[in-house]
Design a protein around this motif. Structure first.
Motif, short mmCIF file in Angstrom:
data_model
loop_
_atom_site.label_atom_id
_atom_site.label_comp_id
_atom_site.label_asym_id
_atom_site.label_seq_id
_atom_site.Cartn_x
_atom_site.Cartn_y
_atom_site.Cartn_z
N ILE A 1 -6.73 -2.29 4.27
CA ILE A 1 -6.43 -2.09 2.85
C ILE A 1 -7.68 -2.28 2.00
N SER A 2 -8.52 -3.24 2.36
CA SER A 2 -9.78 -3.44 1.62
C SER A 2 -10.66 -2.20 1.71
N LEU B 1 12.17 -6.06 5.60
CA LEU B 1 12.50 -7.02 4.54
C LEU B 1 11.24 -7.56 3.87
N ILE B 2 10.24 -7.87 4.66
CA ILE B 2 8.99 -8.37 4.09
C ILE B 2 8.29 -7.26 3.30
N GLY B 3 8.48 -6.00 3.74
CA GLY B 3 7.93 -4.88 2.98
C GLY B 3 8.52 -4.78 1.59
N ILE B 4 9.78 -5.20 1.42
CA ILE B 4 10.38 -5.23 0.08
C ILE B 4 9.59 -6.16 -0.83
N ALA B 5 9.14 -7.29 -0.27
CA ALA B 5 8.33 -8.22 -1.06
C ALA B 5 7.05 -7.54 -1.54
N GLY B 6 6.40 -6.78 -0.66
CA GLY B 6 5.20 -6.05 -1.06
C GLY B 6 5.50 -5.03 -2.13
N ALA C 1 0.84 -1.20 0.00
CA ALA C 1 0.00 0.00 0.00
C ALA C 1 0.87 1.25 0.00
N PHE C 2 1.90 1.28 0.82
CA PHE C 2 2.80 2.44 0.87
C PHE C 2 3.49 2.62 -0.48
N ALA C 3 4.07 1.53 -1.01
CA ALA C 3 4.78 1.62 -2.28
C ALA C 3 3.85 1.97 -3.42
N GLY C 4 2.66 1.35 -3.42
CA GLY C 4 1.71 1.63 -4.49
C GLY C 4 1.23 3.07 -4.46
N TRP C 5 0.97 3.61 -3.26
CA TRP C 5 0.51 5.00 -3.16
C TRP C 5 1.56 5.97 -3.69
N MET D 1 -9.61 0.91 2.24
CA MET D 1 -8.98 1.99 1.50
C MET D 1 -9.13 1.81 -0.01
N LEU D 2 -9.17 0.56 -0.46
CA LEU D 2 -9.35 0.30 -1.89
C LEU D 2 -10.80 0.51 -2.34
N ARG D 3 -11.70 0.65 -1.41
CA ARG D 3 -13.10 0.92 -1.74
C ARG D 3 -13.49 2.38 -1.47
N THR D 4 -12.50 3.18 -1.12
CA THR D 4 -12.79 4.56 -0.74
C THR D 4 -12.07 5.51 -1.68
N GLN D 5 -12.84 6.37 -2.35
CA GLN D 5 -12.26 7.38 -3.22
C GLN D 5 -11.43 8.36 -2.39
N GLY D 6 -10.30 8.73 -2.94
CA GLY D 6 -9.41 9.65 -2.25
C GLY D 6 -8.36 8.96 -1.40
N LEU D 7 -8.49 7.66 -1.22
CA LEU D 7 -7.47 6.93 -0.47
C LEU D 7 -6.63 6.08 -1.43
N LEU D 8 -7.06 4.86 -1.69
CA LEU D 8 -6.31 4.00 -2.62
C LEU D 8 -7.12 3.62 -3.86
N GLN D 9 -8.41 3.84 -3.87
CA GLN D 9 -9.23 3.43 -5.01
C GLN D 9 -8.97 4.33 -6.21
N ALA D 10 -8.94 3.70 -7.39
CA ALA D 10 -8.74 4.46 -8.63
C ALA D 10 -9.92 5.39 -8.87
N LYS D 11 -9.64 6.58 -9.37
CA LYS D 11 -10.69 7.56 -9.60
C LYS D 11 -11.66 7.07 -10.67
N GLY D 12 -12.95 7.26 -10.39
CA GLY D 12 -13.98 6.87 -11.35
C GLY D 12 -14.23 5.38 -11.43
N SER D 13 -13.63 4.59 -10.55
CA SER D 13 -13.80 3.14 -10.57
C SER D 13 -14.65 2.70 -9.39
N THR D 14 -15.44 1.66 -9.61
CA THR D 14 -16.22 1.07 -8.52
C THR D 14 -15.59 -0.21 -8.01
N ASN D 15 -14.51 -0.64 -8.64
CA ASN D 15 -13.82 -1.86 -8.22
C ASN D 15 -12.85 -1.55 -7.08
#
Length: 439
Positions: free
Chosen positions: A226-227, A323-328, A165-169, A229-243
């Protein structure tokens, strides 16, 4: 009674005469050659009875038992088993064909495909193996480091999710040059995993909470956080997407392909190799690594020696989570062409425990174990496609490996390997004393 008085006085002359006859001319009677032989046999004994050999034999046993399972579930073998006593060769031939073809497909899907046209197509399976192995290796290093410090980190799922989530953001939110954006995204993933791991160490150090319970609970917290945040606009969800999916990572934060566009291996593999060197140096060459190992061996003795055990718990879990965060981070920045979802961990957090166990919590052992499990994953799909063998067989192999690695006495019993212990040490001491006496 001294050692030299074990031989009667009257027999000393005869014993020395016999020894002189048996020694070649020009050599002093004694045991230098015997001592060298004892040392050589001792080294060989250590290799055969050591942890590395037990791990190798555990893999061999897992493959043998999985081969039996493949044969039992094969329709042709089942058919020929009906008239086994009439024509046993038919069933034996069917068993051989079933198992050999399955493992040949596994090899060709994981290492080299001899039937492919062209060199690049032939080594493509090896690239797939490395691609699958990268997150397993670095996550396994994190789990192994916690093991060496006496902690059982089974929170890999949560640490991967937070790191991803950190790296993706960072990867989709900023427009920066690749020389700045990509390292910043990787560091963000490391920071996310380190933060989630440090929480466990802090709670254990300050409240005495058991890390197993805390990591299990934090796995759920990370997943549902994370689930959300992925369903909330302005956090991690793509703009204009409902997925429940994030925006795609920008090209400036995407890990470049290490061997060109034809192979999936990214520059993240170099990061994984660097992480392996770092953990090896940390555990074996640094003061902090010595403290990790001391606390892992005996925290009470370490505390008596002046080591702050509580701080060591925090540091160990912080570095383990990093180290595990590198995997993410590699999952988000290196393998996706679209945004990520809450299933980005792909079971890597739990597979990393198996990798660390098989690697005996040694950095390069974990590296090899990660490559093995990457090969099993890559070859499992080829085995299923070519022979119709269920992909679940790969899970059976992994489970059996864990079983045998966790039960060294069982492996030693099957292969009749003597267990290293006081008996062998007494033999070595006796042989060295004999050498001293005969000089």
């Amino acid at each position: 009674m001294s050692e030299t008085s074990a031989t009667p006085v009257g027999e000393t002359g005869n014993t020395q005469a016999l020894a002189a006859e048996k020694e070649p001319a020009g050599q002093t009677p004694g045991a230098p050659q015997d001592s060298r032989n004892d040392r050589a046999s001792g080294i060989l004994r250590d290799i055969v009875t050591g942890n590395a050999m037990i791990s190798v034999l555990a893999v061999v046993l897992a493959l043998v038992l999985s081969g039996i399972l493949i044969a039992v579930t094969d329709p042709t073998v089942q058919k020929t088993a009906g008239y086994f006593f009439a024509r046993p060769s038919d069933m034996l031939s069917a068993v051989w064909n079933s198992v050999s073809l399955a493992y040949v497909s596994l090899f060709q899907g994981a290492i080299i495909n001899f039937q492919a046209v062209g060199f690049l197509a032939g080594i493509a399976p090896l690239a797939n193996t490395i691609n699958f192995a990268m997150p397993l290796i670095v996550a396994g290093l994190g789990v192994a480091l916690a093991f060496r410090a006496g902690m059982f980190n089974i929170g890999g799922q949560g640490q991967i999710l937070i790191g991803a989530a950190f790296a993706g953001w960072v990867g989709f939110s900023f427009h920066l040059p690749i020389g700045i954006h990509l390292p910043l995204a990787i560091l963000a993933g490391i920071a996310g995993g380190a933060f989630w791991g440090a929480l466990v160490g802090f709670l254990k150090a300050r409240t005495g909470a058991h890390e197993v319970i805390v990591t299990i609970m934090l796995n759920y917290v990370a997943f549902y956080l994370i689930s959300f945040m992925l369903r909330t606009q302005g956090l991690l969800q793509a703009k204009g997407s409902t997925n429940p999916q994030s925006p795609a990572t920008l090209d400036s934060a995407t890990l470049p392909k290490l061997f060109g566009v034809h192979f999936p291996v990214s520059v993240g593999f170099l990061v994984v190799i660097a992480a392996t060197f770092f953990v090896a140096w940390l555990l074996n060459r640094s003061t902090l690594g010595f403290r990790f190992r001391a606390v892992g061996e005996n925290p009470h003795a370490a505390r008596t020696a002046g080591i702050n055990v509580k701080n060591i718990y925090v540091y160990a879990m912080l570095i383990s989570g990093a180290l595990i965060g590198i995997a993410g981070a590699t999952q988000v920045l290196g393998t996706l062409t679209t945004g990520f979802s809450s299933g980005i961990d792909a079971g890597i957090g739990f597979d990393a425990i198996t990798v660390a166990l098989l690697g005996r919590s040694r950095p390069w052992g974990v590296f090899g174990a990660g490559l093995l499990f990457g090969a099993l994953k890559a070859g499992g799909y080829a085995m299923q496609a070519a022979n119709g063998v269920p992909i679940d067989i790969v899970l059976v192999v992994q489970s059996l490996i864990v079983l045998f690695v966790a039960a060294p006495p069982l492996v030693r019993t099957i292969f009749r390997i003597p267990a290293p212990g006081p008996a062998q040490r007494r033999v070595r001491r006796a042989s060295s004393k004999t050498a001293v006496v005969t000089k």
